[in-house]
Scaffold this motif. Structure first.
Motif, PDB file in Angstrom:
ATOM      1  N   LYS A  73      37.610  50.766  69.883  1.00  0.00           N
ATOM      2  CA  LYS A  73      37.787  49.311  69.977  1.00  0.00           C
ATOM      3  C   LYS A  73      38.998  48.944  69.123  1.00  0.00           C
ATOM      4  CE  LYS A  73      36.023  45.074  68.403  1.00  0.00           C
ATOM      5  NZ  LYS A  73      35.455  44.639  67.128  1.00  0.00           N
ATOM      6  N   SER A  74      40.154  48.914  69.777  1.00  0.00           N
ATOM      7  CA  SER A  74      41.381  48.834  69.006  1.00  0.00           C
ATOM      8  C   SER A  74      41.831  47.413  68.734  1.00  0.00           C
ATOM      9  CB  SER A  74      42.489  49.597  69.720  1.00  0.00           C
ATOM     10  OG  SER A  74      43.329  50.176  68.757  1.00  0.00           O
ATOM     11  N   ILE A  75      42.555  47.237  67.641  1.00  0.00           N
ATOM     12  CA  ILE A  75      43.198  45.969  67.290  1.00  0.00           C
ATOM     13  C   ILE A  75      44.692  46.260  67.209  1.00  0.00           C
ATOM     14  CG2 ILE A  75      43.353  44.117  65.584  1.00  0.00           C
ATOM     15  CD1 ILE A  75      40.559  44.217  66.504  1.00  0.00           C
ATOM     16  N   PRO A  76      45.503  45.592  68.027  1.00  0.00           N
ATOM     17  CA  PRO A  76      46.948  45.836  67.971  1.00  0.00           C
ATOM     18  C   PRO A  76      47.519  45.406  66.614  1.00  0.00           C
ATOM     19  CG  PRO A  76      46.339  44.507  69.904  1.00  0.00           C
ATOM     20  CD  PRO A  76      45.137  44.568  69.020  1.00  0.00           C
ATOM     21  N   CYS A  77      48.450  46.211  66.107  1.00  0.00           N
ATOM     22  CA  CYS A  77      49.041  45.919  64.803  1.00  0.00           C
ATOM     23  C   CYS A  77      50.553  46.125  64.837  1.00  0.00           C
ATOM     24  CB  CYS A  77      48.501  46.861  63.732  1.00  0.00           C
ATOM     25  SG  CYS A  77      46.753  46.722  63.389  1.00  0.00           S
ATOM     26  N   VAL A  78      51.241  45.366  64.004  1.00  0.00           N
ATOM     27  CA  VAL A  78      52.666  45.592  63.811  1.00  0.00           C
ATOM     28  C   VAL A  78      52.970  45.284  62.348  1.00  0.00           C
ATOM     29  CG1 VAL A  78      53.231  43.228  64.598  1.00  0.00           C
ATOM     30  CG2 VAL A  78      54.985  45.011  64.675  1.00  0.00           C
ATOM     31  N   GLY A  79      53.865  46.068  61.749  1.00  0.00           N
ATOM     32  CA  GLY A  79      54.094  45.850  60.331  1.00  0.00           C
ATOM     33  C   GLY A  79      55.407  46.400  59.830  1.00  0.00           C
TER      34      GLY A  79
END
Lengths: 500, 500
Positions: free
Chosen positions: A353-359
């Protein structure tokens, strides 16, 4: 740092060892510490400006959490000794602990920043700022949002952050993993070889094309033809729209789904970075690959001429002033900030159950070196002392006014004023002025042998020579007078970083 | 914290492990994190007020540095795995690394503060705030100064610090190692037994005298007579001058050099704490012994009724209001700050060339619990967002003004204003207000479908109901208007800690 050989006497059992910090670590103190704190302060304020909240995770994680996240670099992870109980390791970066945190706490969306130490058993290169214990300053946006909206904000934050640290001559190289992977596929690289070809391309900022081509052909089993096709693509860089035009004209990519998806996203991005007015800092560079496996979309890396070769920085800057500059002018220097999108990492901790991330992660040690070489630290004191309380007197019956100095200092403390005095019963004038100077105090509050018992104090602005005796004030006006004299317009962080 | 059993898919190899932080550690986030940062901020400012400079030492030290410093507790030290190279361990406190730092860098005098994590493989008791990874906030003064001058300043700092954190109902128990050791000697304890008898006395805050006496006689080989003599001394406590009077009247101590030296120092201290106006917080308590071996002079420990038994705190406080209170009213609660003088520790690292030191450590986890139970965190947001930028519109041709919101937000950022907007192309009004509320924003800047193209913006103070439409302003007045509306008198730290 001195490293004396020490014999520490300990209940008859002498100990022989070199007194030092462990390899690849160091103590931070004095002006370096002040400068580093100023950098952290600037970045914290930047992160807050963009709605970031901060978190704190343990320095060590369960070993399984880190396993399989860093590829070849896993050998650099520090393990804790098995003293019974769980097996743990020191964190290697702040990204994997962040993904673990998001999964652990069932978080659907967060903008978090984290300024903390990470640990790598690397070969230290202190002069280049490569340590085994070092700080990372990370800002990440997790959550399901419209395409490229958080990504463009991260780029705006990156540019704003470097500017805020007084760095103007930088370039942010951009690329997109979907485009890069699409290029490899379209050039004939098999899916299972894509990552290792990507890591060959990643070396283009340090090695010439011929060396990278050789690696692809000799070590990584690609045909000359495949390598040459890749070589044709990865030499392109320029503004986002320029490179998009080139990619859109490529027949080879037309039918590649991954590349087309990436092109579509970069087209959206071009608009957003205009809205943030940061296009001038960006260079779409098809040779940028980034090492880590977990990136899935946009990737970026900020480089600056000044971080590697300060002696010819001016020349590079001049070169930089014409509009047709290319990022190759900056090649060879380490990145000062980097990051990208990683949409699947949280899913590795939460049954998919993924959560998109950017950093983005700011490389504080390198930024520190650049800023230190430019900053004027001469007038910076590690102390924050504003007032030094002194007594002047002598002769018969003179007791040094120690208790009186304590009382006056205590009044200043109660009013929130940073103040010190000499820890001696009787202290001569010279020693008190020396101590005040060392403490970086701006004002002296002086208790005169005759004046103080008469309810008067003298206030002297320090650093203006000896002839000035200071102003005589009534003791009850102390706080008000000191406060009005200490007022300043420029905050500490700005002063230090801009070298004022 | 949830701890789901996770099967993380990883290149075909499924991993089974509980997703959590290691035993005795935790993630810090949200309002807890804001409160803890506020506490750190308050203590940092306090330390700076007293001329402190901060340092940063590595999280791990060479193992030899820690060896032989913590007595029995050495078994609680975390070791790093031997992966080749030096043997290292995680720091157990900040005091030994400080002494190593002073010796390593040949420092003659420093006032340093250090807020950082330390590590102990203790049995965690999370509810009591006892963790394996936890913060210490230390302030220490190293250097050769006049007797009791730095010691009294540390006490002033300790009282000022607790007051600054909103804690008034505390008591600082004082004792002096030289007096305590002198008492043991004078009562007939052999020199080699002094430390173990001292550690028996140290238990008097948790155990009744009978149990401690039994330990002395049965386990530690003292005669009943010796134990009873000790018992007579250690039941005394009161103001410094009261207990000094008692000690000075003791025939037994008259000829004991150690006790007389301690008495002399406490006599000097009595004057200095008057100058700092903190006598009301102090209790000279002959039963205070403190565990650590390295103390050599004054020792102290701050306790509060509220930290253990909030339900009868009021009762204790009432009891506390008559002047004849004794510290026993507070017995049984853990200390919230503690420290003492340690003149020989630096010498253990520098061939005996010692630098006298005195310091205090604030127990942040316990302070956190007390302050949290009193603070009003309802209106505290983990974010620092001040402005939320929104678009209102709809109907034909409505595109959601995403780029326009980016441009306006960017203007706010450039002016140093903390601002957010919704990462959606088209966002409905409700969702934008919900997000603004969640972010704790104080103002909304609204781009209306007709107003914005006409060069106008709307500014609405949030949290004042829906009927208020906000004020229409000219776009060019944005920054000035927002800045004037955001002005506030109370800083964040004060607001949070005082529960405003």
């Amino acid at each position: 740092m001195t490293a004396p050989k020490v014999k520490a006497p300990k209940k008859g059992k002498a100990q022989d060892f070199v007194l030092k910090t462990p390899k690849g670590t160091k103590d931070w103190a004095d002006k370096d510490m002040v400068l580093r704190e100023a950098i952290f302060g600037t970045l914290s304020n930047l992160f807050k400006k963009h709605g970031g909240v901060t978190i704190d995770t343990p320095v060590f994680e369960l070993r399984e959490i880190l396993t399989g996240k860093y590829g070849e670099d896993s050998k650099l992870i520090y393990n804790l000794e098995d003293q019974g109980g769980e097996l743990t390791s020191l964190r290697y970066d702040l990204t994997v602990p962040f993904a673990r945190f998001v999964a652990c706490n069932n978080i659907a969306a967060i903008k978090r920043y984290h300024i903390a130490k990470v640990y790598r058993r690397d070969q230290p290169a202190m002069t280049k700022g490569r340590m085994r214990e070092f700080y990372q300053c990370d800002f990440d946006i997790a959550g399901n949002y419209d395409t490229m909206v958080p990504d463009s904000e991260i780029l705006a934050l990156l540019c704003d952050g470097l500017n805020g640290l007084g760095i103007q001559d930088f370039k942010v190289k951009l690329n997109h993993r979907k485009i890069l992977d699409g290029i490899f596929q379209a050039c004939g690289v098999k899916d299972e070889d894509v990552r290792k070809i990507s890591s060959a391309v990643d070396k283009l900022d340090k090695s010439p094309w011929e060396a990278v081509k050789k690696e692809m052909v000799v070590e990584k089993g690609q045909s000359e033809e495949v390598a040459d096709k890749i070589g044709e693509f990865v030499k392109h860089n320029g503004s986002i729209r320029e490179v998009l035009e080139y990619l859109n004209s490529s027949e080879l990519l037309k039918s590649n789904e991954s590349a087309q998806k990436g092109i579509e996203e970069m087209t959206i991005l071009a608009d957003y970075v205009d809205a943030f007015d940061i296009s001038k800092f960006l260079s779409f560079d098809l040779s940028l690959a980034r090492g880590l496996d977990y990136y899935t979309g946009l990737i970026y890396e900020a480089v600056t001429a000044a971080s590697a070769a300060p002696e010819n920085a001016a020349e590079l800057k001049a070169k930089n002033s014409d509009k047709d500059e290319d990022a190759s002018a900056y090649v060879g220097v380490g990145s000062i900030a980097a990051g990208g999108r990683y949409d699947n990492l949280v899913g590795m901790f939460s049954n998919g159950k993924s959560i998109p991330c950017v950093g983005v992660s700011f490389g504080v040690e390198r930024l520190f070196s650049i800023i230190k070489s430019r900053a004027n630290l001469e007038n910076v004191s590690a102390n924050h002392t504003d007032v030094y309380v002194m007594a002047f007197g002598g002769g018969e019956g003179w007791n040094g006014f120690l208790k009186e100095r304590m009382e006056v200092t205590n009044k200043l403390w109660k009013a929130g004023i940073n103040a010190e005095y000499l820890y001696k019963g009787k202290a001569n004038i010279r020693k008190q002025f020396d101590a005040a100077e060392k403490a970086g105090a701006k004002l002296a509050v002086i208790l005169g042998k005759e004046e103080y018992p008469a309810g008067q104090l003298r206030i002297k602005v320090l650093g203006q020579g000896q002839e000035n005796e200071g102003d005589l004030i009534q003791a009850e006006d102390l706080i008000e007078t000191v406060k009005s004299q200490l007022k300043t317009d420029v905050d500490d962080i700005t002063r230090i970083i801009k070298g004022l």
